[in-house]
Motif scaffolding. Structure first.
Motif: not given
Length: 125
Positions: A83-87, A108-113
């Protein structure tokens, strides 16, 4: 992603990520299929995603929270749940490198968003 009631965007979206043709890479898809009935009854939208990771930005558009379910190579025994929290912090160092033919993976998609201010308030992987 529309809410299960069809009125506006869903507050929470659960997205199963994978490829039906690549064996265990379909694990995220299978999990959301199992959750679909209970999630919708609770007002949670469910989506299966087999496309490019960048398209996820449109899938979760307008949601306050997103849960991404995906299979990953981690070196742990098969079936281990991570489980990772990318928030609040970048996920790049915590996710395996992309195996996408286009070179853009989930991290990469998460960080671009995040850089475009299109990341939901809560993002769990």
């Amino acid at each position: 992603m529309a809410s299960p009631s069809g009125r506006g965007p869903a507050a929470v979206v659960v997205i199963g990520i994978g490829n039906e043709l690549r064996g265990d890479d379909a694990a995220g898809l299978q999990i959301v299929r199992l959750l679909r009935g209970r999630a919708r009854a609770g007002g949670i939208a469910v989506h299966e995603h087999e496309g490019e990771p960048l398209a996820l930005i449109e899938v979760w558009d307008g949601a306050r929270g997103v849960v991404l379910v995906d299979a990953a190579r981690s070196g742990a025994p098969p079936g281990t749940i991570h489980r990772l929290d990318a928030s609040q912090q970048p996920v790049g160092p915590r996710l395996p490198r992309s195996s996408s033919t286009h070179g853009v993976g989930l991290a990469e998609a998460i960080e671009l968003a995040r850089s475009l201010d299109r990341l939901p308030q809560s993002v769990l992987l």
